[in-house]
Design a protein around this motif. Structure first.
Motif, PDB file in Angstrom:
ATOM      1  N   SER A  44       0.836  -1.206   0.000  1.00  0.00           N
ATOM      2  CA  SER A  44       0.000   0.000   0.000  1.00  0.00           C
ATOM      3  C   SER A  44       0.866   1.249   0.000  1.00  0.00           C
ATOM      4  O   SER A  44       1.745   1.411   0.853  1.00  0.00           O
ATOM      5  N   GLY A  86      -2.554   3.935  -3.052  1.00  0.00           N
ATOM      6  CA  GLY A  86      -3.378   2.779  -3.384  1.00  0.00           C
ATOM      7  C   GLY A  86      -2.716   1.498  -2.933  1.00  0.00           C
ATOM      8  O   GLY A  86      -1.610   1.509  -2.380  1.00  0.00           O
ATOM      9  N   THR A  87      -3.396   0.399  -3.169  1.00  0.00           N
ATOM     10  CA  THR A  87      -2.860  -0.919  -2.831  1.00  0.00           C
ATOM     11  C   THR A  87      -2.565  -1.666  -4.118  1.00  0.00           C
ATOM     12  O   THR A  87      -3.437  -1.813  -4.978  1.00  0.00           O
ATOM     13  N   TYR A  88      -1.335  -2.151  -4.239  1.00  0.00           N
ATOM     14  CA  TYR A  88      -0.869  -2.757  -5.473  1.00  0.00           C
ATOM     15  C   TYR A  88      -0.323  -4.164  -5.194  1.00  0.00           C
ATOM     16  O   TYR A  88       0.107  -4.466  -4.080  1.00  0.00           O
ATOM     17  N   ASP A 107      -2.557   1.649 -11.143  1.00  0.00           N
ATOM     18  CA  ASP A 107      -3.144   0.360 -11.508  1.00  0.00           C
ATOM     19  C   ASP A 107      -3.245  -0.519 -10.259  1.00  0.00           C
ATOM     20  O   ASP A 107      -2.456  -1.432 -10.043  1.00  0.00           O
ATOM     21  N   GLU A 108      -4.252  -0.224  -9.433  1.00  0.00           N
ATOM     22  CA  GLU A 108      -4.387  -0.878  -8.137  1.00  0.00           C
ATOM     23  C   GLU A 108      -4.835  -2.335  -8.262  1.00  0.00           C
ATOM     24  O   GLU A 108      -5.480  -2.723  -9.248  1.00  0.00           O
ATOM     25  N   GLN A 110      -7.123  -5.437  -7.690  1.00  0.00           N
ATOM     26  CA  GLN A 110      -8.572  -5.585  -7.607  1.00  0.00           C
ATOM     27  C   GLN A 110      -8.927  -6.750  -6.676  1.00  0.00           C
ATOM     28  O   GLN A 110      -8.622  -7.903  -6.975  1.00  0.00           O
ATOM     29  N   HIS A 133     -11.039  -5.274   3.291  1.00  0.00           N
ATOM     30  CA  HIS A 133     -10.585  -4.241   2.354  1.00  0.00           C
ATOM     31  C   HIS A 133     -11.697  -3.289   1.931  1.00  0.00           C
ATOM     32  O   HIS A 133     -11.483  -2.419   1.098  1.00  0.00           O
ATOM     33  N   HIS A 167     -15.523  -6.782  -8.352  1.00  0.00           N
ATOM     34  CA  HIS A 167     -14.139  -6.418  -8.082  1.00  0.00           C
ATOM     35  C   HIS A 167     -14.079  -4.984  -7.575  1.00  0.00           C
ATOM     36  O   HIS A 167     -14.863  -4.131  -8.007  1.00  0.00           O
ATOM     37  N   THR A 169     -11.275  -1.895  -5.458  1.00  0.00           N
ATOM     38  CA  THR A 169      -9.973  -1.524  -4.908  1.00  0.00           C
ATOM     39  C   THR A 169     -10.085  -1.301  -3.402  1.00  0.00           C
ATOM     40  O   THR A 169     -11.184  -1.104  -2.872  1.00  0.00           O
ATOM     41  N   ASP A 170      -8.955  -1.344  -2.746  1.00  0.00           N
ATOM     42  CA  ASP A 170      -8.918  -1.190  -1.294  1.00  0.00           C
ATOM     43  C   ASP A 170      -9.555   0.137  -0.874  1.00  0.00           C
ATOM     44  O   ASP A 170      -9.251   1.190  -1.448  1.00  0.00           O
ATOM     45  N   THR A 172     -12.833   0.816  -1.012  1.00  0.00           N
ATOM     46  CA  THR A 172     -14.169   0.984  -1.584  1.00  0.00           C
ATOM     47  C   THR A 172     -15.210   0.753  -0.498  1.00  0.00           C
ATOM     48  O   THR A 172     -15.026  -0.088   0.380  1.00  0.00           O
TER      49      THR A 172
END
Length: 337
Positions: A44, A86-88, A107-108, A110, A133, A167, A169-170, A172
């Motif tokens: 993250s 973001g979380t990758y 481009d995190e 999903q 998440h 799907h 991202t962290d 949401t």
């Protein structure tokens, strides 16, 4: 004298260029090195985190070697410094440059959550609350309050979300997942309604959704859905009660303990289709696309009854006498087991 000065300047220029090229090579070598992870890792990036802070973390985790090239990335590749929060996901063997490019593009990773056919709204709330998440915003809210936040006119939310994998991202929100599931349901429902067969005994897409939820609880065999839909359509056309056990179970609520007694079949509830005529007031479960399509385009049959075959499917009958024989055969199989 001028010749010596010119020669000295030339040597200095060559030296500077050589140092520049060597430093550029060091930076490229640093960026090209694969990160030292043995399995896929989630990482993250925090809001406002700089490339220098990120490098320190990677080196503390021993994912990268500390090298002089790391200190000059911003000079040669300034575009790689604009990393987004973001979380990758980081994969084994990836170069640090590929990873930085992912951070810059935002481009995190999903995450996913799957809502299965036949589940209830309370199951959705439970599953959403257990996802680490998601941002949890629904705790303590009543069903009408959630409906208001979603802009849904129905106070009861059963069946108003499409069973599917979503799907995200962290970070949401759980409300966003419900909103997407509701929008997706309306899209699928309205499209199916536009392509429905003629002369169905259904007045609205919502009534079709109610019937689809009953089919969802009656069978998980895709090949049977349209045939079961035909039974219910035929019964509705003949003004016969649907007499389907899942509606009885739903109407019993927490009183259901795994068994239905004759007394339960006779006990009035708004959902007990052994007592009421027509459809129950709301859906009784979450539906998938297959059940919606089955309702809109059922098989053309004369079947009015069905009972479990004891082998994973159902036996369909056109008359009560045929149905009673099928029931006796099913009961006999149960006794033999």
């Amino acid at each position: 004298m001028l010749k010596k000065i010119s020669l000295s300047c030339g040597l200095i220029a060559v030296l500077i260029w050589g140092c520049y090229s060597l430093l550029h090579q060091r930076v490229d070598a640093f960026l090209s090195q694969p990160v030292n992870v043995t399995n896929a890792e989630l990482f993250s990036v925090k809001h406002g985190q700089s490339l220098r802070a990120l490098l320190v973390i990677f080196q503390q985790k021993h994912w990268l070697d500390d090298a002089i090239g790391s200190h000059f990335i911003h000079r040669f590749y300034p575009q790689l410094t604009h990393i987004k929060a973001g979380t990758y996901q980081i994969h084994p063997g990836e170069s640090f440059k590929v990873i930085l490019s992912r951070f810059v593009a935002g481009d995190e990773f999903q995450f996913s959550i799957t809502m299965i056919e036949g589940s209830r709204f309370k199951d959705w709330l439970n599953k959403l609350s257990q996802s680490p998440h998601l941002q949890h915003t629904l705790s303590g809210l009543t069903e009408p309050e959630i409906a208001e936040k979603l802009g849904i006119s129905h106070k009861k939310l059963e069946g108003l979300f499409l069973a599917e994998t979503y799907h995200f991202t962290d970070g949401t929100s759980d409300l966003d997942i419900l909103q997407r599931a509701h929008v997706k349901l309306n899209q699928v429902l309205n499209q199916a309604w536009q392509n429905k067969a003629e002369h169905l005994p259904l007045k609205s897409p919502y009534e079709a959704l109610i019937l689809a939820s009953i089919i969802e609880k009656e069978t998980s065999v895709d090949a049977e859905r349209k045939r079961i839909a035909s039974v219910f359509v035929n019964r509705l056309n003949k003004k016969m009660r649907l007499q389907t056990d899942p509606t009885v179970i739903y109407g019993m609520g927490d009183q259901y303990n795994g068994n239905i007694r004759k007394k339960d079949l006779r006990t009035p509830t708004p959902y007990n289709t052994y007592v009421i005529r027509g459809l129950p007031p709301t859906p009784i479960a979450t539906v998938g696309v297959a059940s919606l399509q089955a309702v809109m385009n059922p098989e053309k049959t004369n079947y009015l009854y069905f009972v479990a075959s004891g082998q994973g499917g159902h036996v369909f009958s056109k008359s009560l006498s045929e149905h009673n024989r099928a029931v006796r055969n099913y009961l006999k199989q149960l006794r033999n087991k």
